[in-house]
Design an enzyme around this catalytic site. Structure first.
Site, mmCIF file in Angstrom:
data_model
loop_
_atom_site.group_PDB
_atom_site.id
_atom_site.type_symbol
_atom_site.label_atom_id
_atom_site.label_comp_id
_atom_site.label_asym_id
_atom_site.label_seq_id
_atom_site.Cartn_x
_atom_site.Cartn_y
_atom_site.Cartn_z
ATOM 1 N N ASP A 198 0.635 -1.443 0.062
ATOM 2 C CA ASP A 198 -0.191 -0.266 -0.142
ATOM 3 C C ASP A 198 0.811 1.501 0.159
ATOM 4 O OD1 ASP A 198 -2.212 1.124 0.197
ATOM 5 O OD2 ASP A 198 -2.212 1.687 2.329
ATOM 6 N N ASP A 208 -2.078 -1.090 6.049
ATOM 7 C CA ASP A 208 -2.784 -0.278 7.410
ATOM 8 C C ASP A 208 -4.023 -0.523 7.367
ATOM 9 O OD1 ASP A 208 -2.725 2.099 5.235
ATOM 10 O OD2 ASP A 208 -1.898 3.000 7.417
#
Length: 881
Positions: A328, A621
């Site tokens: 990410d 996350d």
């Protein structure tokens, strides 16, 4: 009406479709709808109980072998050995149980992300209800600080922004509006008239009507994704399972054949049964699973010391075999803290160093640090950014308020602390695209400070300040500077002022004209400083880095360029939607940056990479990362900024949120696998030698050189004293310069098979020679077996030195492992004990031997060391030929 199409519906049509109205449902209607609902919240039930997960730990061929060994020792009435083996089995099961149940915990964590209560209108009356009692059609009131309780179509907003980074990966709070969006398919991040369950309101007020609750919401869909995703076996687990299965079949077949040969040769049926059992015991590597577990546990401890917390034991090794890391962007490759990096003031472009919400940095002009106080235009730009601002810094690196305003505040604090009393404010509105504040100067004069989009600020300005005087506005120069910053994926804001009469106490939109332009501030969520080097190291280690983000294409591409992630072009989520798996698979050859993606896109990319034979690590996350984290060969969550959902779905958590820690973990993972290979390299040839000795004795109708009890002694003592120290070996050099091993690479490499044959033949030949030599010299069979027993053990000691390095010579590093030297001394001490202590002689059927016997044992057993080192020479020579 499909839930993802609500953003297309005009406000006036929403209520008729939902059979609701702006004053909310009646209490009776809400209760009726609630009673019809088959679910009231995301289902969080565990699939299985503790007993199931505990029993699941025994589902491994190697564990079956250990259980078989315990049964064998029971029938041999060796209850202590049986207890030791069963202790290893149960310890493995307990350790595995502690590491289990990530998926169920991930689902429980999702419940924590849901708002417990919601403010609704029922028949025009404001009331607070539990979020689980919300129904479609309810009107919800939202304000700054709220967590959104359901998926909501907005119909009224005032200065309203929401942080949706946990779902979309976009680091900037999103401005919301109510107008319909007439596009067939758009990603969540662009659905500006929707507010999604689990996101947080950072600014303003809003009203909206509930269109989805529970598992029908976006966060609910993710929970279903997690529930339906099958657990992926790690490469080590797959190899150990395959290895254990093959080994168990081989042991069973050989034992049965040996028993059959004994029957044909008219052996006593009890004797041949016990002899076949001896063969099985000799071949079973009782200590192998335990030593591998210890190796993994040591790897876990080392990684934890370097901020990589392992949640699934086999994952220690998996990261070392990773070929692709899908990361990410927000919070992983970047800090998830908007930072001003460029300032245009007085016709000069300044660079601002430092990243994130730490008010430390330098102002740089033409590659030289400068004092910002020496440029009045620069100071005025920073001052306006700090004072026309509603954010505040609380403690260290904690911004309260909008992230964009937080960036402006931090950039100002890098120069000075600015304060002027605020008298009035015109809040930011999306329609007007600016914010204005009225302040009182020290001389009691008043000034309006304005910030907003560059185009809007230029439109309202008549002059510009160059640091010395106010000159006519050069709009073209300003807008060109703004465009240059925007092309680097920066978010750009303009700053301006207007001097007012000292009697001014209030301001309105009519006052925001004839402004004096001061400067521009460009900001971006910056890459972490250490990540560039980490990605370079990954590349050198043969690991490809792919960025998959929900953020804008320009932003993703700019960050990728800064980090050195090579890609032919950026692929958008909307384009992925239209691609077949074959087309997307082809794109994966050249594309390493994906933008505006959804959880389904990330999941699909990971699955396709795995289908190509890649070992995929996924970092993330947010809640949006959880499905891909679970399906990955190893999921890596961020410890500081990561949601509990992401952590529970992961195999590893980075305690410091540092992508660079992944590189360290890769090296540790490769080291662990290297040690596991060494353990197998040492264990199997020695076990094969013991088994071959027993089988040879049966086939040639000669006395057994080793009794079952001797074999159990050898396997137990050497596994602890010699096997465990292998796990303490120093790390080999150049681990990160090696290419990742192939996922289908077997545990039994050709080299290991070769060593099994060579070492087993050497051990059997030497032990029989020593055994018969002792008998020919007139000693009894107990003495001969004691010589054979010690010959086997010393063979394993000398061969242990060979196993320190699989391919290279060990002469330079022969004494590098102090634990190995200590283990050898302990094993020698135990051999002296079993050889000379009367009690041990009685129990194990051993007898004292002479000094000459010891000299011959050492001379004969040491031959294995020199022969294997010579074999390494031949192997190297063949490789280079």
């Amino acid at each position: 009406m499909e839930e993802e199409k609500w953003y297309r519906i005009p406000v006036e049509n929403i209520f008729s479709l939902l059979q609701s109205n702006p004053d909310g449902l009646s209490t009776e209607e809400a209760e009726l709808r609630l009673s019809r609902l088959g679910y009231n919240e995301v289902e969080m039930k565990k699939k299985h109980g503790t007993l199931y997960h505990f029993l699941k730990q025994f589902d491994s061929p190697l564990i079956y072998i250990l259980i078989a060994a315990s049964i064998v020792t029971y029938f041999l009435e060796e209850y202590i050995d049986m207890a030791v083996i069963l202790t290893v089995v149960i310890a493995n099961a307990v350790i595995g149980l502690v590491q289990e149940r990530k998926a169920e915990n991930a689902l429980e964590s999702l419940a924590k992300m849901l708002a417990p209560e919601a403010t609704v209108l029922r028949e025009g009356t404001r009331m607070v209800v539990p979020s689980r009692e919300l129904v479609v059609g309810d009107v919800v009131l939202l304000e700054a600080g709220n967590r959104v309780p359901a998926d909501i179509r907005l119909f009224y907003v005032k200065n309203f922004r929401a942080d949706e980074s946990i779902l979309t990966g976009e680091s900037v709070a999103v401005e919301k509006k109510i107008e319909p969006i007439d596009t067939e398919d758009i990603p969540l991040a662009d659905q500006r008239n929707m507010s999604f369950s689990g996101s947080i309101i950072t600014q303003g007020l809003a009203r909206g009507v509930v269109v989805s609750t529970a598992k029908e919401t976006e966060i609910g869909r993710i929970s279903e994704f997690i529930r339906e995703t099958e657990e992926i076996s790690t490469p080590l687990t797959k190899k150990m399972t395959r290895f254990g299965f093959v080994l168990s079949i081989v042991i069973i077949v050989i034992s049965i054949l040996t028993f059959a040969v004994g029957i044909v040769k008219d052996y006593d049926i009890i004797d041949i049964f016990l002899a076949s059992v001896s063969l099985a015991v000799a071949a079973i590597p009782e200590g192998l699973p335990a030593v591998i577990t210890i190796s993994l546990a040591i790897g876990i401890k080392k990684m934890a010391a370097k901020n990589a917390i392992i949640r699934s034991m086999p994952s220690v090794e998996t990261l070392g075999s990773a070929t692709v890391i899908c990361s990410d962007k927000t919070g992983t490759l970047t800090k998830n803290q908007m930072t001003v990096t460029n300032i245009f003031a007085g016709r000069k472009m300044y660079h601002v160093s430092g990243a994130g919400y730490v008010p430390k940095g330098e102002f740089i002009f033409r590659n030289k640090n400068i004092d910002p106080h020496k440029d009045a235009a620069l100071i005025e730009t920073l001052k306006i950014g700090a004072l026309c601002n509603d954010a505040s810094l609380k403690g260290e690196e904690n911004i309260v308020g909008d992230s964009t305003e937080g960036a402006l505040l931090i950039s100002a604090l890098k120069a000075d602390k600015f304060y002027l009393p605020r008298i009035d404010v015109i809040p930011f509105e999306p329609e007007q695209r600016f914010m204005a504040t009225l302040h009182k100067n020290e001389d009691d004069s008043k000034v309006i400070y304005v910030k907003g989009s560059p185009e809007k600020i230029v439109e309202m300005c008549s002059y510009q300040y160059d640091g010395k005087e106010e000159n006519p506005l050069d709009a073209a120069c300003i807008l060109k500077a703004a465009d240059n910053m925007a092309s680097d994926a920066m978010r750009v804001l303009g700053m301006a002022y207007r001097r007012m009469d000292s009697k001014t106490e209030r301001i309105d939109i009519e006052d925001i004209k004839n402004l004096v332009f001061v400067g521009l501030q460009g900001m971006i969520d910056p890459p972490r400083e250490e990540v560039m080097e980490s990605i370079k190291q990954c590349k050198n280690a043969g690991i490809r880095t792919i960025m998959i983000t929900g953020d804008h294409m320009l932003t993703a591409n700019a960050i990728a360029k800064q980090l050195g992630i090579e890609t032919k072009f950026v692929l958008l989520g909307s384009e992925i939607e239209k691609m077949t798996d074959s087309e997307l698979d082809d794109s994966l050859e050249n594309v390493s940056v994906f933008a505006r993606t959804s959880p389904e896109h990330k999941f699909r990319i990971v699955k396709l990479l795995q289908a190509k034979g890649e070992v995929v690590a996924v970092t993330g996350d947010g809640i949006n990362d959880a499905p891909a984290l679970k399906i990955a060969d190893i999921g890596i969550a961020m410890g500081k900024t990561g949601t509990e959902v992401a952590k529970e779905a992961s195999d590893m958590v980075l305690a410091d949120d540092n992508f660079a820690s992944i590189v360290t973990a890769v090296e540790e993972g490769r080291d662990v696998y290297s040690k596991i290979q060494k353990i197998i390299l040492w264990t199997l040839p020695t076990n094969a030698g013991e088994g071959l000795a027993v089988m040879s004795a049966i086939l040639f109708s000669i006395p057994l050189p080793l009794l079952p009890l001797h074999i159990l002694w050898i396997n137990t003592v050497t596994a602890i004293g010699l096997g465990v120290p292998i796990t303490m070996e120093p790390k080999e050099k150049g681990l990160l310069k090696r290419r990742p091993r192939k996922p289908d690479e077997p545990l039994l490499l050709p080299l290991i098979k070769r060593r099994i044959v060579v070492v087993a033949l050497l051990m059997v030949t030497a032990s029989f020679l020593m055994f018969f030599r002792q008998l020919e010299n007139g000693f009894n069979i107990d003495s001969a077996r004691t010589v054979a027993l010690n010959t086997f053990v010393f063979f394993e000691i000398f061969y242990l030195f060979n196993s320190k390095l699989m391919y290279d010579y060990v002469f330079r590093d022969i004494l590098s492992n102090k634990f190995m030297i200590l283990g050898i001394l302990i094993v020698i001490g135990l051999q002296v004990l079993i050889t000379y202590h009367p009690f041990m002689n009685a129990v194990f059927g051993t007898a004292p031997i002479t000094l000459i016997n010891w000299i011959w044992i050492i001379i004969v057993s040491s031959t294995v060391f020199f022969i294997i080192e010579f074999d390494k020479y031949l192997y190297k020579r063949k490789k280079t030929a």
